[in-house]
Design an enzyme around this catalytic site. Sequence first.
Site, PDB file in Angstrom:
ATOM      1  N   GLU B 142      31.510  80.753  75.468  1.00 43.78           N
ATOM      2  CA  GLU B 142      32.356  79.554  75.361  1.00 43.78           C
ATOM      3  C   GLU B 142      32.618  79.137  73.926  1.00 43.78           C
ATOM      4  O   GLU B 142      33.751  78.824  73.571  1.00 43.78           O
ATOM      5  CB  GLU B 142      31.711  78.344  76.063  1.00 43.78           C
ATOM      6  CG  GLU B 142      31.904  78.273  77.541  1.00 43.78           C
ATOM      7  CD  GLU B 142      31.006  79.222  78.271  1.00 43.78           C
ATOM      8  OE1 GLU B 142      30.116  79.778  77.617  1.00 43.78           O
ATOM      9  OE2 GLU B 142      31.199  79.410  79.473  1.00 43.78           O
ATOM     10  N   HIS B 211      25.833  71.508  87.111  1.00 48.08           N
ATOM     11  CA  HIS B 211      27.232  71.714  87.455  1.00 48.08           C
ATOM     12  C   HIS B 211      27.927  70.406  87.811  1.00 48.08           C
ATOM     13  O   HIS B 211      29.052  70.420  88.270  1.00 48.08           O
ATOM     14  CB  HIS B 211      27.364  72.673  88.642  1.00 48.08           C
ATOM     15  CG  HIS B 211      27.193  74.108  88.256  1.00 48.08           C
ATOM     16  ND1 HIS B 211      25.972  74.696  88.119  1.00 48.08           N
ATOM     17  CD2 HIS B 211      28.110  75.057  87.966  1.00 48.08           C
ATOM     18  CE1 HIS B 211      26.128  75.962  87.768  1.00 48.08           C
ATOM     19  NE2 HIS B 211      27.406  76.206  87.664  1.00 48.08           N
TER      20      HIS B 211
END
Lengths: 432, 406
Positions: B142, B211
């Site tokens: 990322e 998450h």
Amino acid sequence: MATAFWSVNVIQHPRCERPSIASRKPSSAFLGSTLKLRFNPPSRSNFGFSETLRKSSPISAISDVFEEKKQKSASSSSSLLITKEEGLEVYEDMVLGRCFEDMCAQMYYRGKMFGFVHLYNGQEAVSTGFIKLLKKEDCVVSTYRDHVHALSKGVPAREVMSELFGKTTGCCRGQGGSMHMFSKEHNVLGGFAFIGEGIPVATGAAFTSKYRKEALNEADCDHVTLAFFGDGTCNNGQFYECLNMAALWKLPIVFVVENNLWAIGMSHLRSTSDPEIWKKGPAFGMPGVHVDGMDVLKVREVAKEAIGRARRGEGPTLVECETYRFRGHSLADPDELRDPAEKAHYAARDPITALKKYMIENNLAKEGEFKAIDKKIDEIVEDSVEFADESPQPSRSQLLENVFADPKGFGIGPDGRYRCEDPKFTEGTAHV
Amino acid sequence: MAATFQGLGAAAALSLSGSFDPNRLHLPCRRSLSVTRLSFVVRLEERIVSGSNLPPRRAQQLVSKAVATKADAASASTASKPGHELLLFEALREGLEEEMDRDPQVCVMGEDVGHYGGSYKVTKGLADKFGDLRVLDTPIAENAFTGMGIGAAMTGLRPVVEGMNMGFLLLAFNQISNNCGMLHYTSGGQFKIPIVIRGPGGVGRQLGAEHSQRLESYFQSIPGIQMVACSTPYNAKGLMKAAIRSENPVILFEHVLLYNLKERIPDEEYVLNLEEAEMVRPGEHITILTYSRMRYHVMQAAKTLVNKGYDPEVIDIRSLKPFDLYTIGNSVKKTHRVLIVEECMRTGGIGASLTAAITENFHDYLDAPIMCLSSQDVPTPYAGTLENWTVVQPAQIVTAVEQLCQ
């Protein structure tokens, strides 16, 4: 100190002897004849290529260019690595870098600039060796030790000095400072304070070049990006992530490691499990090259090959330049940890004196010409200081400019108008 | 014709389930006047945002864009209502595809956006259409690919970086904070970074703590970026297009649970304004400010509140940074009571900033302290019951309104 897997011939790498840093053997002869460039033969498919990697026999291949050069230099002693014009250009660039950095130190101690200033003395061969081969459209990405990269790329000394003084005439209007040199005109993409964070940006610039060529069909777009960073950065995740992506997509980028052995006070040998950084290139599928970074001619030869590779679309290269910084990490660093013998050893290999010696010995130029260049550079640097001194400080209204490319990003105020439309907003009297 | 519109408008004022009311059309974004072909009759009275108390400039745009009706043509066609129906993720995809068609420099980067079509199917089919370079499948890095997007944006492209889950962008925090927001400033305005960073966040159905993160509170202090949150297919498409066209770096927050919302959106091209808030339900008694998924909890609570005799004004703030203080201010000046309902954590969340902003600017208009309902300062538990208790539920909203309106 080759391991069982890698028995590749490379120039003698004295720094791999861990016990004593001071007992450094002198490196190879000044001329680059012992340098071998390792890369994957272009005709192999991906599959074949990965097979080669796993073999334990040496896979070094010598670039055709170098084969030719070796034969030439063996047969004719008069072939030189550089012409007179190029030599003087290179000399001038290195002297500009050195002189400018010395002036920075003076100005810092006189209180004209503040904060963290990182000087490049001793490493000029790397910057000049690489950047002088680039076109204006090629991009350079650096770290906080970026004054000389900006200068080599073509940013006027006046603008860099003004930026260091924090004046509006600086290349970044005084908003960036020593560690954030940017120039859109000369394609200097910074100037980053955190190590490693410039490498993905460089990868992005290389990606744009590839995108232009392939998705936008600008067939002649062959812009190359150079990413400069140090040995400390080579232990950082962003470095490895970008090596992977660059090799994966064959991006036109060259990763230049300026291995000056020290990350502030942390010796490269104390922080890295395998100190030979060039080896990390083949692990990702790109050539890894080690070169003597105190010798601008050797650097230039390697740079030509690496940049040429990128321009032809063959992908990235990792070049490790063995170099040294004569001063401390920054002007605030007392530099007590480094062994004086080590410093003396590298001072003897000063790239500027070495180039001068080479050119004089080979009758490329005379002492007088060098003196003329020295004088010219002195004048340029002094002029840049004068210019910076006389330039205005930024006004209050500059504070809120440039935060957003589209200043509507400051939002809609309680009166229903965009804040940036309020005339008082940029005068600095409006409340943000 | 006008009468027909009038009738429709009055009946469909309250839209609770996300179904589209054609009379609640938003204004074209100022900057996209040349592109938007707005062909509905624009109703002025119903929309507080676009109403008569606007400064002259907005009204001017309104009038110049109001063109006689498409309704006639629509009724003549086989479709019974104008526009087409789709789900929120399809709306995002439509917006993205239109922008990629329009400008070849728009590209997408992210994990599994290409061949896989996106983990929430937002980029499905785009790689087949535009190729692997324009819809780039990245390795799992990322920080590096966000930085790559920033470098590409600096050198002329307009990348859309997808975080597979907003939480993964924590790994890209270095690039987002240092480079994305700051480089325009530290380069003295030389380089602009027209990047869009988007991804689904928020508390889902038992996805676990990592998450279920809400990153809007972490990113909000970064100077130089804009943040928007979409909540309906209509505003998802509009905000996606506006974000891509914006010269500023924009972070577009989507929500995992809202991807399957269905709505009818116009066929014509439209772009929304990144800095404006959306009036969901005009009212008189209290202003409820919300965004993303909590909008639906609020509208559900609103049903109960209406039955109990309250008249809440619900505003979806949409623009998380900067706040649309005009719409919010007008509402506060009318109702004098504010309730903020958000999914962020209590500490340092969007609600906290909003409370500060409203207090600073509209303190004199408040009859009661601002109340802020946020999620608990707790890592989201896996157990369904516990998870329900971490986020704000409609019943709590009803209680809060009753408390404020005493």
